[in-house]
Enzyme design. Structure first.
Site, short mmCIF file in Angstrom:
data_model
loop_
_atom_site.label_atom_id
_atom_site.label_comp_id
_atom_site.label_asym_id
_atom_site.label_seq_id
_atom_site.Cartn_x
_atom_site.Cartn_y
_atom_site.Cartn_z
N LYS A 97 -15.29 82.85 -22.55
CA LYS A 97 -15.93 81.90 -23.44
C LYS A 97 -15.50 80.46 -23.23
O LYS A 97 -14.35 80.17 -22.95
CB LYS A 97 -15.64 82.26 -24.92
N HIS B 119 -40.15 72.10 -33.78
CA HIS B 119 -39.81 73.45 -34.29
C HIS B 119 -38.94 74.21 -33.29
O HIS B 119 -38.94 75.43 -33.28
CB HIS B 119 -41.08 74.27 -34.57
#
Ligand code: ARG
Length: 456
Positions: free
Chosen positions: A279, A151
């Protein structure tokens, strides 16, 4: 001469034309024509001078296609007609005999089987080479601890090598799937089935089959021209493989994010942002992730084409090609890109160890310690859950709890407590076959080497 008085509507001609994509079948079409014509001459169906003239013309066509000097005409509906037209232009009457005892229906089915064989083999090789890269990367990071996830929540610590080997086995199954498709593409040659019913000549299909690398001829001429199972099987293998690659791509995206910081993608496989100078984006891994639905859609589309399609040949079958061709390009590119990304990504040992050092991931091991002392697993699970709640509520690690607090959860915990939550202990206690302990991972590396060396 033609049975038609009126010319084709240009819009229909455009819709009907497949030459814009089926030029990819040219080398296979040439090979099968060579074999077919050799057989026709051997059986006395055409003269051997005609066979030689056709063969020489096919060589010219081959060279023209390779050099890019082959002249396609608007009237060439598909690659098969273009090649036959050119062979006839070069070899005259002899060329006009090339299409004796065959139809475009058995011809295109055979050309496609040969194309499938080549591309299934290419994908098999590409997945083999990705497997080798994964194995080498696993070996370089054999004892690097990281959290294992369910999960996407920290679950139990594992070694990075173990996780990379999980990717290895996944891709190795793809390799086997591609190899099976390549083997199946040798089983039954369609050529010689004619349009659907067989042909009016005393042909020797087995001679052609042997020359084209088929083990046998298709036993039923109706099935031979209607069957597109090889296309479905290769698309299914492509779909599964690209779904696997999407899971690898996705993990690389997650791991390279600052919140994780587990990996740094190489500059060569990252892009910048047009506005944010800081970035470094994992675009390549993202694309690996997003290519999968496209490949799966091609599989689904061909199922749609074939669904309820009456036997034998229908023009619907021409719609098999673009799905196959695009899926092949996509998956061949994705496999090579995945390999390059794996080979150039760096892993951050400290960040992974830090995340794996969260001692809550040892909770299962504490419960198992109680089980070892006779406590039923469910009760042990409850006792440790209480301990975890205490740690989380008071913002402490398990190591920071006092002996009294531990004893309060269960007196049986006190003795082995520190050892069970010590870093690395949860890893090395996973001694079961296929588990993450170093001994088992080493054993697994051996098995992976053997699997890679064996014929899939
Ligand atoms: N271009 C066609 C295809 O890809 C070749 C077969 C044409 N046969 C026919 N009967 N029209 O399926």
């Amino acid at each position: 001469m033609s049975r038609f008085r009126d010319p084709q509507d240009p819009l229909f001609a455009a819709m009907n034309s497949s030459i814009g994509f089926d030029w990819r079948l040219a080398p296979y079409d040439i090979a099968l024509s060579r074999a077919h014509v050799r057989m026709l001459a051997a059986k006395g169906i055409i003269a051997s001078e005609d066979q030689q003239a056709i063969d020489a013309a096919l060589t010219v066509v081959e060279e023209e296609l390779e050099a890019g000097s082959f002249e396609f005409l608007d009237t060439d509906e598909d690659i098969h007609m273009a090649i036959e037209r050119r062979v006839t232009a070069i070899a005259g009457d002899a060329g006009a005999r090339m299409h004796t005892a065959r139809s475009r229906n058995d011809q295109v089915a055979t050309g496609l089987a040969l194309w499938v064989r080549a591309h299934a083999t290419a994908a098999e090789k590409a997945s083999e080479s990705l497997c080798a890269a994964l194995l080498a990367t696993a070996e370089r990071h054999i004892d690097w601890a990281m959290p294992g996830y369910t999960h996407l929540q920290r679950a139990q610590p594992v070694y990075l090598s173990h996780h990379l080997l999980a990717w290895f086995w996944m891709i190795n199954r793809d390799r086997r799937r591609f190899s099976r498709v390549a083997a199946d593409s040798r089983l039954a040659m369609p050529l010689g089935a004619g349009a659907l019913a067989g042909v009016n000549f005393d042909t020797d299909r087995r001679m052609v089959a042997a020359e084209l690398g088929f083990d046998a001829v298709a036993p039923n001429s109706i099935d031979a021209v209607a069957d597109r199972d090889l296309a479905l099987d290769l698309l299914a293998a492509y779909a599964t493989c690209s779904t696997h690659l999407s899971r690898i791509g996705s993990e690389l995206v997650i791991w390279s994010g600052q919140e994780f910081g587990f990996t740094t993608m190489s500059d060569a496989w990252s892009s910048g942002s047009s506005i944010m100078p800081q970035k470094k984006n994992p675009d390549a891994a993202e694309l690996l992730r997003a290519k999968a639905p496209r490949t799966v859609a091609h599989l689904s589309a061909l199922h749609g084409v074939l669904h309820a399609l009456p036997l034998t040949y229908n023009k619907d079958l021409q719609e098999d090609k673009e799905h196959l061709f695009d899926a092949a390009e996509t998956v061949e590119q994705s496999l090579a890109a995945a390999q390059a990304m794996i080979e150039t990504t760096t892993f951050n040992r400290e960040r992974m160890a830090e995340a794996a050092g969260d001692d809550l991931v040892a909770a299962t091991d504490l419960a198992d310690m109680l089980v070892g002392q006779g406590v039923p697993f469910r009760d042990a699970h409850g006792a440790i859950a209480a301990l975890v709640r205490l740690a989380v509520d008071s913002n402490r690690t398990l190591a920071e709890l006092s002996t009294d607090e531990v004893a309060n959860a269960s007196p049986l915990l006190v003795e082995g407590y520190a050892a069970a939550i010590a870093p690395g202990s949860a890893l090395e206690s996973k001694q079961s076959e296929g588990g993450t302990s170093l001994g088992r991972v080493r054993e697994q590396l051996g098995a992976a080497h053997a699997a890679l060396a064996a014929k899939p």
